[in-house]
Design a protein around this motif. Sequence first.
Motif, short mmCIF file in Angstrom:
data_model
loop_
_atom_site.label_atom_id
_atom_site.label_comp_id
_atom_site.label_asym_id
_atom_site.label_seq_id
_atom_site.Cartn_x
_atom_site.Cartn_y
_atom_site.Cartn_z
N UNK A 34 0.84 -1.19 0.00
CA UNK A 34 0.00 0.00 0.00
C UNK A 34 0.87 1.25 0.00
N UNK A 35 0.39 2.28 -0.69
CA UNK A 35 1.11 3.55 -0.82
C UNK A 35 0.13 4.71 -0.68
N UNK A 36 0.67 5.87 -0.38
CA UNK A 36 -0.10 7.11 -0.42
C UNK A 36 0.18 7.85 -1.73
N UNK A 37 -0.81 8.57 -2.21
CA UNK A 37 -0.66 9.43 -3.38
C UNK A 37 -1.08 10.83 -2.95
N UNK A 38 -0.18 11.83 -3.00
CA UNK A 38 -0.53 13.19 -2.59
C UNK A 38 -1.74 13.71 -3.35
N UNK A 39 -2.63 14.34 -2.62
CA UNK A 39 -3.94 14.73 -3.14
C UNK A 39 -3.86 15.51 -4.45
N UNK A 78 5.25 6.71 -0.27
CA UNK A 78 4.59 7.47 -1.34
C UNK A 78 4.69 6.69 -2.65
N UNK A 79 3.60 6.63 -3.38
CA UNK A 79 3.56 5.87 -4.63
C UNK A 79 4.30 6.59 -5.74
N UNK A 80 4.86 5.82 -6.65
CA UNK A 80 5.45 6.35 -7.88
C UNK A 80 4.45 6.13 -9.01
N UNK A 81 4.75 6.69 -10.18
CA UNK A 81 3.86 6.49 -11.31
C UNK A 81 3.81 5.02 -11.74
N UNK A 82 4.91 4.32 -11.60
CA UNK A 82 4.92 2.90 -11.94
C UNK A 82 3.98 2.10 -11.05
N UNK A 83 3.78 2.57 -9.81
CA UNK A 83 2.92 1.84 -8.88
C UNK A 83 1.45 1.89 -9.28
N UNK A 84 1.07 2.85 -10.12
CA UNK A 84 -0.32 3.00 -10.50
C UNK A 84 -0.84 1.82 -11.32
N UNK A 85 0.04 1.16 -12.04
CA UNK A 85 -0.39 0.08 -12.92
C UNK A 85 -1.03 -1.06 -12.12
N UNK A 86 -2.26 -1.40 -12.49
CA UNK A 86 -3.01 -2.51 -11.88
C UNK A 86 -3.31 -2.31 -10.39
#
Length: 301
Positions: A34-39, A78-86
Amino acid sequence: MKFIIVSGGYDDNSGGIVVLHQLCDRLNTLGHEAYLWPFFKPALDVTSPFKTLYLFLRYFRKGIKYGFKKNPKLNTPTASYDDLEDAVVIYPEVVVGNPLKAQNVVRWLLHKPGFNNGGKIDFGANDLFFYYDKAFDDSRYNKFPENHLHIVSQRSDVYNVTNNGTRKGSCYLLRKGYKRELVHDITGTRLVDGLSHEETAKVFNEVEYCISYDTHTMYNVYAVMCGCIPIVIPEDGISKDQWQPNEENRYGIAYGFDDIEYAIQTRPLLLQYIKKQEGESNESVIHFVEKCEEYFSSFKV
């Protein structure tokens, strides 16, 4: 399954943000990813380069000014853009649309839809809904009444009874009810909005009553934990049952000035309920994960 939770930076005075960060921490503690994504961090959208550039400039300005605060005691990378996949992206109900263009979307109703963002509602047809309290559930959107995701952290290290002697007067809080008309005489009463938790606990231990214009705030419970009687000012046309359908969420709290005796009688029940809730938080998160796995797997080809 990977989870990305959209949230503002950690703010001890914002119950919604606190539980979003706590959800991330509990998911990681239970062995999930699990990660956070800044608002305000935008998604990459090559089809709208100028809009994307504008959103990035706004995001960096906000980052320089405010940063993205975290609680060092919580496991919240904190999530990276790569983490967004799936990933399953979890939005609080205040988020309009699907700014990260996620395929798997959860809406966590931390208040009534539209209450905190001027009535703006834009949910997807396949979004999966969970509610924090039954009072926030909305059958127009949520088709699964069992989808209760409730995480409790009562800050009992701060909020407890330190004064077993005489109490005098009252304080009051506005918070999300700041637009409501004041119906009590504020002479000699103290507004606790904006105080630190330690300062608020001190006030709660000095006064007999806390008059609350925010009908749904953890500060009503904090007052009870400090031996103070919170009196929630009812909303026009909203009965006690409509305000809190689950009676356990009413314990220790007066709904109006004529309900004080109920609050006094049920205070011990609230303290018992708090302990019960703390033990049920992990079970709630486990159920959340299982429901997400079941629901989103049905869309895979």
